[in-house]
Design an enzyme around this catalytic site. Sequence first.
Site, PDB file in Angstrom:
ATOM      1  N   HIS A 175       0.841  -1.210   0.000  1.00 20.59           N
ATOM      2  CA  HIS A 175       0.000   0.000   0.000  1.00 20.59           C
ATOM      3  C   HIS A 175       0.873   1.257   0.000  1.00 20.59           C
ATOM      4  O   HIS A 175       0.578   2.227  -0.694  1.00 20.59           O
ATOM      5  CB  HIS A 175      -0.867   0.049   1.266  1.00 20.59           C
ATOM      6  CG  HIS A 175      -1.891  -1.039   1.379  1.00 20.59           C
ATOM      7  ND1 HIS A 175      -1.819  -2.037   2.324  1.00 20.59           N
ATOM      8  CD2 HIS A 175      -3.013  -1.266   0.668  1.00 20.59           C
ATOM      9  CE1 HIS A 175      -2.862  -2.832   2.203  1.00 20.59           C
ATOM     10  NE2 HIS A 175      -3.598  -2.401   1.208  1.00 20.59           N
ATOM     11  N   GLN A 230      -1.364  -4.139  -8.469  1.00 21.79           N
ATOM     12  CA  GLN A 230      -1.481  -5.193  -9.474  1.00 21.79           C
ATOM     13  C   GLN A 230      -1.773  -6.562  -8.862  1.00 21.79           C
ATOM     14  O   GLN A 230      -2.154  -7.495  -9.556  1.00 21.79           O
ATOM     15  CB  GLN A 230      -0.205  -5.259 -10.314  1.00 21.79           C
ATOM     16  CG  GLN A 230      -0.387  -6.090 -11.570  1.00 21.79           C
ATOM     17  CD  GLN A 230       0.906  -6.618 -12.127  1.00 21.79           C
ATOM     18  OE1 GLN A 230       1.711  -5.823 -12.613  1.00 21.79           O
ATOM     19  NE2 GLN A 230       1.124  -7.922 -12.052  1.00 21.79           N
TER      20      GLN A 230
END
Length: 279
Positions: free
Chosen positions: A37, A148
Amino acid sequence: MQVCVNNQQLAEAVSMWRAQGKTIAFVPTMGGLHAGHLSLTHQAKKNADKVVVSIFVNPTQFGENEDFDNYPNTLEQDLIQLKACQVDAVFTPDKGQVYPDGFESHLKAGSLSQGLCSDSRPGHFDGVVQVVHRLFEIIKPDVAIFGQKDYQQLLVIRQMVREMSLPIEILSGDIVREDSGLAMSTRNQYLSTEEQEIATKIYQVLTQLKQVVLSSEALAPAIAHSKAVLSQDFKIEYLSVLDANTLKSITDNTAQIAILCAVFLGSTRLIDNIVFDKG
Ligand code: PAF
């Protein structure tokens, strides 16, 4: 760093920045933050003047027997990390702020949501597009960044933005891995030390399968072999080698390939993927 618990606080911050001519990047999260993150927030900073991160565990994307009630809540730690990353605002709404009219939604995820995760999590991507669309409505970012690791989610969001002509650029952030190769995930917190060691096999198998795909050997036996290896430790939900843009079978037109998998290790569901040029 401002912490905004309601829509109005956030709208005020955003309109002030807009009045100053600033651009805004948005990183949506469900908290339980890890280096993956944080790398998205760094990418956000490079792509806009101001960065907003949301922390909201969205009930509408969880199935009945999933981990909504136990989803890791590390808010205090998350805020410390986001501040260190020089994020400008963190949006931590409750469900009344996000869904003032209730959970009902007319929004449905597009065709790229079919198969893969949807087979075991029906309605999951409808919940994801519902919340992301709503957060886009509140924050109105210029750019939004998605990891992703949730590759199907990334494509589903791109499809939503394309089909609804939303003026938001969607960027993807690379998967961040532990030194062992294990893809970072909030759900890794559910794994014991021994399970974390076992989970490193996922990336090993994906990497080996990639080599086989690139060497143009027959695909079906290679996938069967990889599944046999994985099934020694995991319950496999899917392991698929697909066109990375369409999530359909590879064709002569395929430019990029995605190898995607979802497995259970005990009661923990783990996903991972690798995307690469067909070569
Ligand atoms: O990837 C996630 O953490 C969630 O699906 C998202 C995009 C924050 C929506 O709730």
